[in-house]
Design a protein around this motif. Sequence first.
Motif, mmCIF file in Angstrom:
data_model
loop_
_atom_site.group_PDB
_atom_site.id
_atom_site.type_symbol
_atom_site.label_atom_id
_atom_site.label_comp_id
_atom_site.label_asym_id
_atom_site.label_seq_id
_atom_site.Cartn_x
_atom_site.Cartn_y
_atom_site.Cartn_z
ATOM 1 N N LEU A 73 6.432 5.645 -2.615
ATOM 2 C CA LEU A 73 5.939 4.480 -2.175
ATOM 3 C C LEU A 73 4.364 4.219 -1.863
ATOM 4 O O LEU A 73 3.577 3.208 -2.056
ATOM 5 C CB LEU A 73 6.964 3.822 -1.140
ATOM 6 N N LYS A 74 3.961 5.262 -1.073
ATOM 7 C CA LYS A 74 2.481 5.345 -0.749
ATOM 8 C C LYS A 74 1.533 5.407 -2.053
ATOM 9 O O LYS A 74 0.563 4.938 -1.952
ATOM 10 C CB LYS A 74 2.282 6.533 0.254
ATOM 11 N N ARG A 75 2.270 5.856 -3.121
ATOM 12 C CA ARG A 75 1.435 6.189 -4.317
ATOM 13 C C ARG A 75 1.214 4.897 -5.088
ATOM 14 O O ARG A 75 1.068 4.512 -6.126
ATOM 15 C CB ARG A 75 2.075 7.200 -5.213
ATOM 16 N N GLY A 76 2.171 3.789 -4.542
ATOM 17 C CA GLY A 76 2.334 2.469 -5.384
ATOM 18 C C GLY A 76 3.275 2.175 -6.217
ATOM 19 O O GLY A 76 3.592 1.251 -6.820
ATOM 20 N N GLY A 104 15.408 -3.144 -4.126
ATOM 21 C CA GLY A 104 14.058 -2.540 -4.672
ATOM 22 C C GLY A 104 13.148 -2.752 -3.214
ATOM 23 O O GLY A 104 13.453 -3.498 -2.534
ATOM 24 N N LEU A 105 12.347 -1.649 -3.474
ATOM 25 C CA LEU A 105 11.416 -1.682 -2.327
ATOM 26 C C LEU A 105 9.942 -1.044 -2.683
ATOM 27 O O LEU A 105 9.840 -0.387 -3.687
ATOM 28 C CB LEU A 105 11.928 -0.277 -1.270
ATOM 29 N N VAL A 106 8.962 -1.969 -2.113
ATOM 30 C CA VAL A 106 7.611 -1.632 -2.211
ATOM 31 C C VAL A 106 6.825 -1.575 -0.866
ATOM 32 O O VAL A 106 7.240 -2.169 0.134
ATOM 33 C CB VAL A 106 7.175 -2.751 -3.198
ATOM 34 N N PHE A 107 5.510 -0.897 -1.144
ATOM 35 C CA PHE A 107 5.072 -0.743 0.149
ATOM 36 C C PHE A 107 3.640 -1.185 -0.082
ATOM 37 O O PHE A 107 3.065 -1.144 -1.243
ATOM 38 C CB PHE A 107 4.607 0.857 0.539
ATOM 39 N N ILE A 108 2.990 -2.238 0.769
ATOM 40 C CA ILE A 108 1.829 -2.900 0.622
ATOM 41 C C ILE A 108 0.938 -2.516 1.689
ATOM 42 O O ILE A 108 0.893 -2.779 2.700
ATOM 43 C CB ILE A 108 2.178 -4.607 0.972
#
Length: 283
Positions: A73-76, A104-108
């Motif tokens: 997630l930290k890698r996008g 789904g999951l994403v990090f901003i």
Amino acid sequence: MALAAAMLVPSVADFAESTEPEPAPLHANTLAAFDRYVKLTEARNEEERERGTNLLWVDDLPRPERDEAYAALKRGEVKMKKMETLDGGKPIACPGGIIHHWEGLVFIPGAKLDDVLGTLEDYDKHSVYYAPDVERSKIESRNGDHFRVFLRFRRHKVITVVLDTEHDIQYFRDGPELAHSRSSALRIAEVENPGKPDEREKPPGQDGGFLWRMETWWRMEERDGGVYVQSEVVSLTRDIPVLLRWMIEPFVTSIPRETLTATLVATRKAVEAPRRSIGEPSR
């Protein structure tokens, strides 16, 4: 947002003849099965929120897998999970339809919770944020954190499908760094001859069966120098004839995953856009 993740599923006729598919009526028993599925999924979501821990699906993974998921997630990357809600430990049969269920999951990175909420609630601009899947978007009414929204979805896959949809959406602020939302599609109508003088809506439930129902749950958590954004979507489409299932089912089942992934990526880009415009580095 997940409203842009409409699961538009091509029918057998699209592959066999690339022509307009025969109508696939939505039957009462199909809808009853979907409603049962949604009710149990909602109960699970409420249970998890009341518990207040492990609000992101990756938190339930074994430690090595969880650490790798967070690193990804930290890698996008977008982390996806195929879900299934059971009834008493058994699958829920859906005669005449297919229930699609993905999370789904994403990090901003660098974002604040208010940044994410501001973007998601800016429905008048969703046709910009989520183009080309969202062609038109408009807030029809708003009362605090309660929205009534119109969205026109367009999807091209062998044929082009256009859907006019209305959604009821409620946001909840659970704490300084936590929020969630709940969205239900109140009306979904397939549009015939979109953009032409004879454009018209087909009666809901008496159409190609590309999307009959859609329910969405969002969770947002600010930590680790950014915001984790999770979306869970349950949708209902027409079933696939048994004789061609071996050929078409792998393709059909890929679309919900792909559209939800695209929605999360678009959300991240929309949240990051103001920072890029003032010269902050994009990630």
